[in-house]
Design a protein around this motif. Structure first.
Motif, short mmCIF file in Angstrom:
data_model
loop_
_atom_site.label_atom_id
_atom_site.label_comp_id
_atom_site.label_asym_id
_atom_site.label_seq_id
_atom_site.Cartn_x
_atom_site.Cartn_y
_atom_site.Cartn_z
N ALA A 154 0.84 -1.20 0.00
CA ALA A 154 0.00 0.00 0.00
C ALA A 154 0.88 1.24 0.00
O ALA A 154 1.96 1.26 0.59
N CYS A 155 0.38 2.27 -0.67
CA CYS A 155 1.13 3.52 -0.75
C CYS A 155 0.86 4.38 0.49
O CYS A 155 -0.22 4.33 1.08
N GLN A 156 1.86 5.16 0.86
CA GLN A 156 1.74 6.00 2.04
C GLN A 156 0.78 7.17 1.79
O GLN A 156 0.84 7.82 0.75
N PHE A 157 -0.12 7.37 2.75
CA PHE A 157 -0.89 8.61 2.80
C PHE A 157 -0.71 9.16 4.21
O PHE A 157 -1.36 8.72 5.16
N LYS A 158 0.20 10.12 4.31
CA LYS A 158 0.56 10.64 5.62
C LYS A 158 -0.43 11.71 6.08
O LYS A 158 -0.95 12.48 5.28
N ARG A 159 -0.61 11.73 7.35
CA ARG A 159 -1.51 12.72 7.96
C ARG A 159 -1.04 14.13 7.69
O ARG A 159 -1.86 15.05 7.51
N SER A 160 0.25 14.33 7.61
CA SER A 160 0.80 15.67 7.40
C SER A 160 0.43 16.23 6.03
O SER A 160 0.50 17.45 5.82
N GLN A 161 0.04 15.37 5.09
CA GLN A 161 -0.37 15.84 3.76
C GLN A 161 -1.64 16.68 3.83
O GLN A 161 -1.91 17.46 2.90
N LEU A 162 -2.39 16.57 4.92
CA LEU A 162 -3.63 17.34 5.06
C LEU A 162 -3.38 18.74 5.57
O LEU A 162 -4.32 19.52 5.75
#
Length: 323
Positions: free
Chosen positions: A185-193
Motif C-alpha cells: 500500500a502507498c503512504q498517505f501521511k496525515r501531514s499531507q492534510l
C-alpha cells in the motif's frame, strides 16, 4: 279360504321382512350401519373417566406394549427412516454449498459488471450530516475534534512510514502476481492534510469557527477512478445564497485523489491500505445560520447527478456555526 289367504299373505310379508340381502356388498353396508349405530349408542353413554382411560390406553397400551398405537419396533423404523432422510438432505445441501464456495474467489468478486462509480462519505460523522456547534462552547465541538483524531490515527506519519511504501505520484499502482499474494500500500501521511491534519491545530479549526471536514471515496475492488486522470473535488452551496460560502481550501494539493492509491485489491490482500482523503477547510462560511453544502467528485467515469442516490459521486451536509 279367507283364512288361508290371510295366512298366506302374512307368510309372504314375513318372507319379505326377513329376506337376506341379495349380495355381499349390501350385507357389508348393512353391517356397517349397525356398527355405527352401536358406536353412537356407546359414545352417548361414555363418561369423562372412560374418555381419560381410553386416552391413557392410547398413550400406553400395556397389554400390546404400544405407545400411541405403535410398538417400539415400529417407532424405531420410523425414526430410522427420517434419520436417513434428513442426513441425506443435509449432506446434499453441504455438497452444494461446498461446490458453490469452490467457484467463488475470497479475494475478488466474480461479477463486477453492475458495480457503480464510488459513493462519498465524510468525517466527522456523529449526528448525521448536520455539523452544528458553538465556537464559544468547547463542549459542542470537542466531540467532532475527538472523532477526527480517532479516525486519523491510522494516517499518522510514523505508522505510514513503518507499514506502507512511497509510490510515484500520478500513475496507478498496479501489482501483478498471485491473487492471494499480499499487496503493498502507498503512504498517505496525515501531514499531507496540512492545516486539517490536526498537528499544528489540534482542534482542526473548530475553535476558530473554520472547521475541517474529511472526504473519502468508498472502496471498490479493482476500480481505477478517472481513467488515468485524478478525480477532483469541488464544493458549493446546494440551495440559497451562494455568498454564504466564500472560501474553501482543499488539501492535499488542489483537492484531488492521486492515482497511486488505486486500484484497491480488497481487505484480505491489501492489508495496510488506507483510503486517500481530501480535506475541506471552510475558512469563510456564514455564521449563525444553516448553510447547506454539496461536494462533488469530478472526473472521467464519475457519476454525480443521479437524483435517487445522494451519495453517488456527491454528498450533501449542513454547517451551522454559532459564535
Amino acid at each position: 279360504m279367507e283364512m288361508n289367504a290371510t295366512s298366506g299373505g302374512a307368510e309372504g310379508q314375513r318372507k319379505i321382512y326377513h329376506q337376506k340381502p341379495e349380495n355381499k356388498d349390501e350385507e357389508r353396508a348393512q353391517h356397517s350401519e349397525d356398527e355405527q349405530e352401536k358406536c353412537k349408542e356407546k359414545m352417548g353413554k361414555k363418561t369423562l373417566a372412560d374418555v381419560i382411560q381410553e386416552m391413557k390406553t392410547f398413550l400406553w397400551n400395556s397389554e400390546k406394549k404400544e405407545c400411541m398405537g405403535r410398538t417400539a419396533q415400529s417407532w424405531g423404523l420410523i425414526l430410522l427412516f427420517y434419520l436417513i432422510l434428513y442426513t441425506f438432505l443435509a449432506g446434499m445441501f453441504s455438497f452444494c454449498m461446498y461446490g458453490l464456495l469452490l467457484a467463488l474467489s475470497p479475494y475478488t468478486p466474480t461479477y463486477r459488471d453492475r458495480v457503480s462509480p464510488p459513493g462519498v462519505m465524510i468525517r466527522p460523522y456523529l449526528h448525521g450530516f448536520n455539523i452544528a456547534f458553538s465556537v464559544s462552547e468547547p463542549s459542542t465541538w470537542m466531540p467532532y475534534v475527538n472523532s477526527m483524531h480517532d479516525f486519523l490515527q491510522a494516517y499518522d506519519d510514523n505508522i505510514q512510514e513503518e507499514k506502507n511504501i512511497e509510490c510515484p505520484a500520478g500513475q496507478y499502482f498496479v501489482q501483478d502476481g498471485a491473487e492471494s499474494e499480499e499487496k503493498k500500500a502507498c503512504q498517505f501521511k496525515r501531514s499531507q492534510l496540512q492545516n486539517c491534519s490536526g498537528i499544528e491545530d489540534p482542534t482542526f479549526g473548530y475553535s476558530k469557527g473554520q472547521p475541517c471536514i474529511l472526504l473519502k471515496m468508498n472502496r471498490i475492488i479493482g476500480y481505477r477512478p478517472g481513467y488515468g486522470t485524478p478525480v477532483s473535488v469541488n464544493c458549493a452551496i446546494q440551495k440559497g445564497d451562494e455568498s454564504a460560502l466564500k472560501s474553501v481550501d482543499f488539501y492535499p494539493g488542489n483537492g484531488t485523489f492521486d492515482l497511486m492509491y488505486y486500484p484497491y485489491y480488497g481487505k484480505l490482500t491489501h492489508v495496510n491500505y488506507t483510503s486517500p482523503l481530501v480535506a475541506l477547510h471552510f475558512t469563510d462560511v456564514k455564521k449563525n445560520d444553516f448553510v447547506p453544502i454539496q461536494c462533488r467528485l469530478n472526473g472521467e467515469g464519475i457519476v454525480n447527478d443521479v437524483t435517487n442516490d445522494r451519495f453517488l459521486g456527491r454528498i450533501t451536509f449542513t454547517l451551522s456555526i454559532r459564535m
